[in-house]
Design a protein around this motif. Sequence first.
Motif, PDB file in Angstrom:
ATOM      1  N   SER A  46       6.849   3.423  -6.722  1.00 34.58           N
ATOM      2  CA  SER A  46       7.226   2.028  -6.918  1.00 34.58           C
ATOM      3  C   SER A  46       8.747   1.924  -6.878  1.00 34.58           C
ATOM      4  O   SER A  46       9.461   2.901  -7.068  1.00 34.58           O
ATOM      5  CB  SER A  46       6.677   1.491  -8.238  1.00 34.58           C
TER       6      SER A  46
ATOM      7  N   TRP B  55       4.582  -4.060  -6.080  1.00 38.14           N
ATOM      8  CA  TRP B  55       4.238  -2.636  -6.166  1.00 38.14           C
ATOM      9  C   TRP B  55       2.962  -2.408  -6.956  1.00 38.14           C
ATOM     10  O   TRP B  55       2.942  -2.516  -8.168  1.00 38.14           O
ATOM     11  CB  TRP B  55       5.412  -1.881  -6.801  1.00 38.14           C
TER      12      TRP B  55
ATOM     13  N   SER C  50       8.432   7.736  -8.919  1.00 45.45           N
ATOM     14  CA  SER C  50       7.359   8.466  -8.243  1.00 45.45           C
ATOM     15  C   SER C  50       7.077   9.774  -8.947  1.00 45.45           C
ATOM     16  O   SER C  50       7.867  10.273  -9.684  1.00 45.45           O
ATOM     17  CB  SER C  50       7.733   8.731  -6.790  1.00 45.45           C
TER      18      SER C  50
ATOM     19  N   GLU D 240       1.207   0.483  -6.026  1.00 40.84           N
ATOM     20  CA  GLU D 240       1.021   1.911  -5.767  1.00 40.84           C
ATOM     21  C   GLU D 240       2.305   2.676  -6.092  1.00 40.84           C
ATOM     22  O   GLU D 240       3.385   2.097  -6.136  1.00 40.84           O
ATOM     23  CB  GLU D 240       0.696   2.142  -4.280  1.00 40.84           C
ATOM     24  N   TYR D 241       2.161   3.977  -6.314  1.00 38.87           N
ATOM     25  CA  TYR D 241       3.333   4.847  -6.403  1.00 38.87           C
ATOM     26  C   TYR D 241       3.620   5.358  -5.009  1.00 38.87           C
ATOM     27  O   TYR D 241       2.690   5.603  -4.252  1.00 38.87           O
ATOM     28  CB  TYR D 241       3.078   6.028  -7.339  1.00 38.87           C
TER      29      TYR D 241
ATOM     30  N   ASP E  24       0.851  -1.178   0.000  1.00 42.34           N
ATOM     31  CA  ASP E  24       0.000   0.000   0.000  1.00 42.34           C
ATOM     32  C   ASP E  24       0.895   1.239   0.000  1.00 42.34           C
ATOM     33  O   ASP E  24       2.117   1.141   0.094  1.00 42.34           O
ATOM     34  CB  ASP E  24      -0.979  -0.014   1.172  1.00 42.34           C
ATOM     35  N   GLU E  25       0.274   2.393  -0.123  1.00 43.23           N
ATOM     36  CA  GLU E  25       1.052   3.628  -0.226  1.00 43.23           C
ATOM     37  C   GLU E  25       1.933   3.856   1.006  1.00 43.23           C
ATOM     38  O   GLU E  25       3.088   4.274   0.880  1.00 43.23           O
ATOM     39  CB  GLU E  25       0.136   4.829  -0.457  1.00 43.23           C
ATOM     40  N   GLU E  26       1.427   3.554   2.193  1.00 40.88           N
ATOM     41  CA  GLU E  26       2.209   3.752   3.421  1.00 40.88           C
ATOM     42  C   GLU E  26       3.490   2.908   3.385  1.00 40.88           C
ATOM     43  O   GLU E  26       4.585   3.407   3.660  1.00 40.88           O
ATOM     44  CB  GLU E  26       1.390   3.377   4.649  1.00 40.88           C
TER      45      GLU E  26
END
Length: 162
Positions: free
Chosen positions: A105, A100, A162, A102-103, A38-40
């Motif tokens: 990555s 990955w 990113s 999400e960004y 996830d993004e976190e």
Amino acid sequence: MGYGLEFHGLSLNALGERLRASTDAAARLIIAGGGAVDEEAAVEVVQVVRELAEPIDMVEHSSSGGDWFREEVIGGLVAEAIGADLAEHLLDRPLEGLVWDEYPSVGWAANAELRDAVARLDALGEDPAEGLPLEEAMIVGTVFAALRKVVADGVDLVTVYS
């Protein structure tokens, strides 16, 4: 807004050890056997990369140029010179079981993979960026220079997109 592909030199073993030793979301995913990031967790991995690594270089593109960058530059021009699989790994690649979605990555390549790719690149006998429009030539030239530096330094490559 734009996006950038950062090139970092470091040891993949050291990165893996550091991620596994952490108590953050990425480490919990690794300990659980990996999975989609996830993004976190992605942000936490990127922080560790930037902390441990030697920054090498970066290429950028506009938000609207994302498809062009991924498909024509990395997936086309760079892939033709170093191989499609390795070029794809520059944008994202599972790391310690993390995938990955999400960004930002993270991608990577071991030094041995890069040595082979740089040898193929050098065997071309010509500059793959020659004759390209200026923006493409600058991006391709920067990517290849970063790969050569990592090989010369004897470290692995980790990228952040990113």
